[in-house]
Design a protein around this motif. Structure first.
Motif, PDB file in Angstrom:
ATOM      1  N   LEU A  69       0.826  -1.204   0.000  1.00  0.00           N
ATOM      2  CA  LEU A  69       0.000   0.000   0.000  1.00  0.00           C
ATOM      3  C   LEU A  69       0.863   1.257   0.000  1.00  0.00           C
ATOM      4  N   GLN A  70       1.911   1.260   0.805  1.00  0.00           N
ATOM      5  CA  GLN A  70       2.824   2.410   0.849  1.00  0.00           C
ATOM      6  C   GLN A  70       3.514   2.581  -0.495  1.00  0.00           C
ATOM      7  N   GLU A  71       3.953   1.477  -1.073  1.00  0.00           N
ATOM      8  CA  GLU A  71       4.613   1.535  -2.384  1.00  0.00           C
ATOM      9  C   GLU A  71       3.646   2.053  -3.452  1.00  0.00           C
ATOM     10  N   ALA A  72       2.394   1.611  -3.371  1.00  0.00           N
ATOM     11  CA  ALA A  72       1.381   2.085  -4.321  1.00  0.00           C
ATOM     12  C   ALA A  72       1.152   3.580  -4.159  1.00  0.00           C
ATOM     13  N   ARG A  73       1.128   4.049  -2.916  1.00  0.00           N
ATOM     14  CA  ARG A  73       0.949   5.493  -2.678  1.00  0.00           C
ATOM     15  C   ARG A  73       2.125   6.281  -3.251  1.00  0.00           C
ATOM     16  N   GLU A  74       3.346   5.748  -3.033  1.00  0.00           N
ATOM     17  CA  GLU A  74       4.532   6.423  -3.571  1.00  0.00           C
ATOM     18  C   GLU A  74       4.494   6.455  -5.092  1.00  0.00           C
ATOM     19  N   LYS A  75       4.112   5.322  -5.701  1.00  0.00           N
ATOM     20  CA  LYS A  75       4.011   5.280  -7.170  1.00  0.00           C
ATOM     21  C   LYS A  75       2.939   6.235  -7.664  1.00  0.00           C
ATOM     22  N   GLN A  76       1.816   6.304  -6.942  1.00  0.00           N
ATOM     23  CA  GLN A  76       0.749   7.218  -7.322  1.00  0.00           C
ATOM     24  C   GLN A  76       1.252   8.660  -7.269  1.00  0.00           C
ATOM     25  N   ALA A  77       1.965   8.995  -6.203  1.00  0.00           N
ATOM     26  CA  ALA A  77       2.499  10.360  -6.078  1.00  0.00           C
ATOM     27  C   ALA A  77       3.490  10.643  -7.200  1.00  0.00           C
ATOM     28  N   LEU A  78       4.335   9.667  -7.512  1.00  0.00           N
ATOM     29  CA  LEU A  78       5.305   9.841  -8.589  1.00  0.00           C
ATOM     30  C   LEU A  78       4.610  10.012  -9.930  1.00  0.00           C
ATOM     31  N   ILE A  79       3.594   9.187 -10.182  1.00  0.00           N
ATOM     32  CA  ILE A  79       2.855   9.285 -11.448  1.00  0.00           C
ATOM     33  C   ILE A  79       2.152  10.632 -11.541  1.00  0.00           C
TER      34      ILE A  79
END
Length: 167
Positions: A69-79
């Motif tokens: 979930l944290q990794e997904a949030r980071e990827k979302q922020a990056l995207i």
């Protein structure tokens, strides 16, 4: 009173029956009971071990899901950041193209205006020259309507040309 002080025969047969029952229980009953108790103990131990493993897996899954979930949030922020940067770049590029196109159109319009201005000036000069020649022709015809005036004019012109050559 016989119940309180049993007879030797009764005591013998009761002891013999007790020993036979004890032997049967010892031979077939106790092993079956011990086996069932051991099986039940093994089943309970196995169930506890499986419950402990399931609890550990559940804990690991929770940790892993939080990590994902944290990794997904980071990827979302990056995207989202990349999308914003791309959007800004596209907007800037479009504005730059619009400026360049506007400058090009202005330059073309100025060049066209300059070209038309030169053409108009050239046409005006041609018309002025033509008018000047016509006016000069009319003036000369009027002034040179006889031979004497023509000869006088020719002499004056020759004098001006000769004096301008000397200078």
């Amino acid at each position: 009173m016989q119940l309180i002080t049993p007879d030797f025969g009764l005591l013998f047969w009761m002891s013999l029956v007790f020993l036979v029952v004890l032997f049967i229980l010892w031979k077939w009953g106790f092993p079956a009971i011990v086996k069932m108790v051991n099986d039940r103990k093994a089943y309970i131990d196995d169930s506890l071990r499986k419950a402990h493993e399931a609890n550990e897996r559940l804990t690991n899954i929770k940790i892993e899901s939080e990590s994902i979930l944290q990794e997904a949030r980071e990827k979302q922020a990056l995207i989202l950041k990349e999308a914003a940067a791309t959007r800004d770049a596209i907007v800037e590029q479009a504005q730059e193209k619009a400026r360049a196109e506007g400058n090009r159109l202005i330059s073309e319009a100025k060049a066209e205006i300059e070209s038309q201005k030169r053409a108009a000036i050239s046409e005006i000069r041609a018309q002025v020259a033509e008018l000047s020649v016509k006016v000069a022709e009319k003036v000369l015809r009027k002034q040179l309507d006889n031979n004497e005036k023509q000869m006088d004019f020719i002499d004056r012109m020759l004098d001006e040309v000769c004096t301008s050559d000397k200078k």
